[in-house]
Design an enzyme around this catalytic site. Structure first.
Site, PDB file in Angstrom:
ATOM      1  N   ILE A  28      19.335  63.237  53.555  1.00  0.00           N
ATOM      2  CA  ILE A  28      20.622  63.811  53.141  1.00  0.00           C
ATOM      3  C   ILE A  28      21.500  63.964  54.376  1.00  0.00           C
ATOM      4  CG2 ILE A  28      21.723  65.884  52.162  1.00  0.00           C
ATOM      5  CD1 ILE A  28      19.062  66.042  50.459  1.00  0.00           C
ATOM      6  N   ASP A  99      21.920  61.828  60.532  1.00  0.00           N
ATOM      7  CA  ASP A  99      20.660  62.346  59.998  1.00  0.00           C
ATOM      8  C   ASP A  99      20.529  63.859  60.201  1.00  0.00           C
ATOM      9  OD1 ASP A  99      18.170  62.188  58.836  1.00  0.00           O
ATOM     10  OD2 ASP A  99      17.128  61.564  60.668  1.00  0.00           O
ATOM     11  N   SER A 239       8.560  75.934  64.868  1.00  0.00           N
ATOM     12  CA  SER A 239       8.688  77.385  64.726  1.00  0.00           C
ATOM     13  C   SER A 239       7.380  78.088  65.097  1.00  0.00           C
ATOM     14  CB  SER A 239       9.065  77.721  63.287  1.00  0.00           C
ATOM     15  OG  SER A 239       8.029  77.294  62.430  1.00  0.00           O
ATOM     16  N   SER A 244       1.533  78.799  64.793  1.00  0.00           N
ATOM     17  CA  SER A 244       0.346  79.616  64.586  1.00  0.00           C
ATOM     18  C   SER A 244      -0.631  78.918  63.630  1.00  0.00           C
ATOM     19  CB  SER A 244       0.815  80.981  64.054  1.00  0.00           C
ATOM     20  OG  SER A 244      -0.212  81.655  63.470  1.00  0.00           O
ATOM     21  N   GLU A 260       5.342  74.554  71.915  1.00  0.00           N
ATOM     22  CA  GLU A 260       6.729  74.861  72.299  1.00  0.00           C
ATOM     23  C   GLU A 260       7.374  75.471  71.069  1.00  0.00           C
ATOM     24  OE1 GLU A 260       8.055  74.469  75.170  1.00  0.00           O
ATOM     25  OE2 GLU A 260       6.656  73.154  76.198  1.00  0.00           O
ATOM     26  N   GLU A 393      14.803  84.955  65.406  1.00  0.00           N
ATOM     27  CA  GLU A 393      15.505  83.703  65.725  1.00  0.00           C
ATOM     28  C   GLU A 393      16.290  83.231  64.497  1.00  0.00           C
ATOM     29  OE1 GLU A 393      13.121  80.073  66.007  1.00  0.00           O
ATOM     30  OE2 GLU A 393      14.316  79.476  67.741  1.00  0.00           O
TER      31      GLU A 393
HETATM   32  P1  NAD Z   1       8.912  73.807  61.784  1.00  0.00           P
HETATM   33  O1  NAD Z   1       7.877  74.675  62.385  1.00  0.00           O
HETATM   34  O2  NAD Z   1       9.350  74.068  60.408  1.00  0.00           O
HETATM   35  O3  NAD Z   1       8.439  72.272  61.802  1.00  0.00           O
HETATM   36  C1  NAD Z   1       8.047  71.623  62.982  1.00  0.00           C
HETATM   37  C2  NAD Z   1       7.144  70.456  62.634  1.00  0.00           C
HETATM   38  O4  NAD Z   1       5.929  70.953  62.097  1.00  0.00           O
HETATM   39  C3  NAD Z   1       7.725  69.509  61.585  1.00  0.00           C
HETATM   40  O5  NAD Z   1       7.404  68.183  61.919  1.00  0.00           O
HETATM   41  C4  NAD Z   1       7.002  69.943  60.324  1.00  0.00           C
HETATM   42  O6  NAD Z   1       6.917  68.932  59.345  1.00  0.00           O
HETATM   43  C5  NAD Z   1       5.634  70.275  60.880  1.00  0.00           C
HETATM   44  N1  NAD Z   1       4.815  71.161  60.040  1.00  0.00           N
HETATM   45  C6  NAD Z   1       5.217  72.059  59.107  1.00  0.00           C
HETATM   46  N2  NAD Z   1       4.151  72.677  58.566  1.00  0.00           N
HETATM   47  C7  NAD Z   1       3.049  72.183  59.187  1.00  0.00           C
HETATM   48  C8  NAD Z   1       1.650  72.447  59.090  1.00  0.00           C
HETATM   49  N3  NAD Z   1       1.161  73.339  58.228  1.00  0.00           N
HETATM   50  N4  NAD Z   1       0.813  71.772  59.902  1.00  0.00           N
HETATM   51  C9  NAD Z   1       1.289  70.867  60.802  1.00  0.00           C
HETATM   52  N5  NAD Z   1       2.596  70.564  60.923  1.00  0.00           N
HETATM   53  C10 NAD Z   1       3.473  71.221  60.129  1.00  0.00           C
HETATM   54  O7  NAD Z   1      10.126  73.828  62.803  1.00  0.00           O
HETATM   55  P2  NAD Z   1      11.545  73.143  62.619  1.00  0.00           P
HETATM   56  O8  NAD Z   1      12.278  73.928  61.581  1.00  0.00           O
HETATM   57  O9  NAD Z   1      11.384  71.681  62.454  1.00  0.00           O
HETATM   58  O10 NAD Z   1      12.202  73.385  64.045  1.00  0.00           O
HETATM   59  C11 NAD Z   1      12.822  74.557  64.397  1.00  0.00           C
HETATM   60  C12 NAD Z   1      11.924  75.405  65.261  1.00  0.00           C
HETATM   61  O11 NAD Z   1      11.501  74.645  66.375  1.00  0.00           O
HETATM   62  C13 NAD Z   1      12.670  76.608  65.841  1.00  0.00           C
HETATM   63  O12 NAD Z   1      11.843  77.742  65.740  1.00  0.00           O
HETATM   64  C14 NAD Z   1      12.882  76.218  67.288  1.00  0.00           C
HETATM   65  O13 NAD Z   1      13.017  77.293  68.164  1.00  0.00           O
HETATM   66  C15 NAD Z   1      11.664  75.404  67.577  1.00  0.00           C
HETATM   67  N6  NAD Z   1      11.892  74.504  68.709  1.00  0.00           N
HETATM   68  C16 NAD Z   1      11.285  74.800  69.896  1.00  0.00           C
HETATM   69  C17 NAD Z   1      11.511  73.991  71.012  1.00  0.00           C
HETATM   70  C18 NAD Z   1      10.884  74.303  72.349  1.00  0.00           C
HETATM   71  O14 NAD Z   1      10.940  73.458  73.230  1.00  0.00           O
HETATM   72  N7  NAD Z   1      10.294  75.455  72.550  1.00  0.00           N
HETATM   73  C19 NAD Z   1      12.344  72.872  70.889  1.00  0.00           C
HETATM   74  C20 NAD Z   1      12.934  72.599  69.663  1.00  0.00           C
HETATM   75  C21 NAD Z   1      12.692  73.429  68.573  1.00  0.00           C
END
Ligand code: NAD
Length: 503
Positions: A28, A99, A239, A244, A260, A393
């Site tokens: 989307i 994207d 996140s 975790s 990260e 956050e």
């Molecule tokens: P998210 O945690 O929702 O998803 C991150 C990745 O994890 C995605 O590829 C997702 O598909 C995957 N994922 C989701 N559930 C999973 C599971 N149960 N097991 C394994 N993988 C799973 O995060 P987001 O919404 O994509 O990104 C935003 C977050 O990322 C924010 O909290 C941001 O601060 C953080 N972030 C941190 C850094 C850093 O360098 N510290 C950089 C960029 C983003």
């Protein structure tokens, strides 16, 4: 002008493969809310195939395989990838902007960083050979010891959507430079450029299975990767909540992870700053990348003596930010990545209001944009330390503000968070900046700026922002394991059992 979205499959063992369950996820465009294509959705079945392919590519000590090839061989591929990224930069930047919604100029900047990161790790891959078999000085001359650095093995790389190709590159480039074979699982919300990376890998002839790219949902594709017994390490960016879960899954097999995660980073502004320069950095620190930066300096802590005038300037700078379709000339704030994130951010703003905070600026959809997940840059004052907006956050263009009177109070407010990723201090007193840089509980400190990031410098957080460091030499170490080799060099027998009275 928009570009056509390529239709791609999963990239496994050097080939495009349809997902075993034939599922796809719509793409989307967050600026128009229209469906502009789709990506394949991998499941555990595809993870199985990708891990098998990576293991075959990795091997070790067979001479021809990726892990034991000289660093110079791996560097050649990394440089070829960098060159292709540069060649395709205009197309890749547009795809990225459409994207995930980031302004086109930012996306173009990302592509330069992506190419630069591949080149940087190509250099480190070459340098690795010279650093092998480093002697260790021992207190006994009957032994010689040295250290070898070896690739950790097959690694799972799970990444977010805010810098889709760049976050992937921060992991892929050092992992391949180290000699690992990898499975990349980008975010389902923005995977298009990562699939183009697969196309580039095919074009440059990267050996099959060295990098596999599986798009798909977190629980369906990310979770089986994190818990797979033949994946030797997981590097995750995303996140804290998902981090975790990933760590818990890896812990079952005592698998190493690097994380990260999120942040709630402070920016402390002292009374001796140039107000306009400081206001621009404050706006950039929180509103750049549509406010969707892990290290966003989203808590402004400003000296009370300048607070009113400073906020005035900040509002003026914020009014100047051009909010538009990311492909439009001069766009500086695009839409939020998805409907879900958009709703989440509006809820944060509503909760702040209901808890008694004041929306000083923004807080809503810009009036001139009817479609798309756009939110104005938002500044929130009258913030209490117990409020959600101070503690959690947002991951959107939302800045909350508190004032301070003493340096001690500023430090205390800055560190009043469970996170520890970024931090910034703006002041003309460099001794003070130095003191504050030591007091900040964070992995990254910016002095008189906020957000600039360099491939050469370590990146990562403390507290609940994760652990491990990406980028620089530290990024390479993430994918290496250290092997000690100790040799007995004396011609004499060891003699332990021959002369019991050695004492
Ligand atoms: P998210 O945690 O929702 O998803 C991150 C990745 O994890 C995605 O590829 C997702 O598909 C995957 N994922 C989701 N559930 C999973 C599971 N149960 N097991 C394994 N993988 C799973 O995060 P987001 O919404 O994509 O990104 C935003 C977050 O990322 C924010 O909290 C941001 O601060 C953080 N972030 C941190 C850094 C850093 O360098 N510290 C950089 C960029 C983003």
């Amino acid at each position: 002008m928009a570009v056509a979205m390529p239709t791609r499959m999963l990239f496994i063992d050097g080939e495009w493969k349809e997902p075993v369950l034939k599922k796809r996820i719509p793409i989307i465009n967050p600026a128009t809310e229209g469906v502009i294509g789709d990506i394949p959705a991998a499941t555990a079945e595809d993870v199985e195939l990708a891990v098998d392919a990576a293991r075959r590519a990795f091997v070790r000590n067979k001479g021809e395989d990726w892990a034991s090839a000289p660093g110079a061989v791996r560097a050649k591929y990394l440089r070829a990838i960098a060159a292709k990224i540069t060649e395709r930069k205009p197309q890749l930047a547009k795809l990225e902007a459409m994207d995930c919604g980031k302004p086109l100029e930012e996306a173009a900047w990302d592509m330069d960083d992506v190419a630069g990161c591949f080149e940087y790790y190509a250099d480190l891959a070459e340098g690795l050979d010279a650093k092998q078999n480093t002697p260790i000085s021992l207190p006994m001359d009957t032994f010689k010891s040295y250290v070898r650095k070896e690739p950790i093995g097959v690694v799972g790389l799970i990444t977010p959507w805010n810098y889709p190709l760049l976050m992937a590159t921060w992991k892929v480039a050092p992992a391949l430079a180290a000699g690992c074979a990898a499975i990349l699982k980008p975010s389902e919300l923005a995977s298009v450029t990562c699939l183009e990376l697969a196309d580039i890998c095919q074009e440059v002839g990267l050996p099959a299975g060295v990098l596999n790219i599986l798009t798909g949902l977190g629980p369906e594709a990310g979770a089986p990767l994190a818990s797979h017994p033949h994946v030797d390490k997981i590097a995750f960016t995303g996140s804290s909540a998902t981090g975790s879960k990933v760590m818990a899954a890896a812990a079952q097999l005592l698998k190493p992870v690097s994380l990260e995660l999120g942040g709630k980073s402070p920016i402390v502004v002292f009374e001796d700053v140039d107000l306009d320069k400081a206001a621009e950095w404050t706006a950039f620190g929180c509103f750049w990348t549509n406010g969707q930066i892990c290290s966003a300096t989203s808590r402004l802590i400003v000296h009370e003596s300048i607070a009113a005038e400073f906020l005035d300037r900040l509002v003026k700078w914020s009014k100047n930010i051009k909010i538009s379709d990311p492909l439009e000339d001069g766009c500086r704030l695009g839409p939020i990545v998805s409907a879900g994130q958009y709703e989440k951010i509006l809820k944060f703003i509503a909760t702040a209001k209901s808890e008694g905070a004041t929306i000083l600026f923004g807080g809503d959809r810009p009036k001139h944009l009817r479609k798309g997940f756009f939110i104005e840059p938002t500044i929130i004052t009258d913030v209490d330390r117990s409020m959600q907006i101070w503690r959690e956050e947002v991951f959107g263009p939302v800045l909350c503000v508190k004032t301070f009177s003493t340096e001690e109070e500023a430090i205390e407010l800055a560190n009043d968070t469970q996170y520890g990723l970024g931090s910034a201090v703006l002041s003309n007193d460099l001794e003070r900046c130095e003191r504050i840089s030591r007091a900040f509980q964070a992995g990254i400190v910016w002095i008189n700026c906020a957000q600039p990031t360099f491939t050469q410098a370590p990146w990562g957080g403390s507290k609940r922002s994760g652990f491990g460091r990406e980028l620089g030499e530290w990024g390479l170490e993430n994918y290496l394991s250290v092997k000690q080799v100790t040799r007995y060099i004396s011609n004499d027998p060891w003699g332990w059992y021959q002369s019991p009275s050695r004492l």
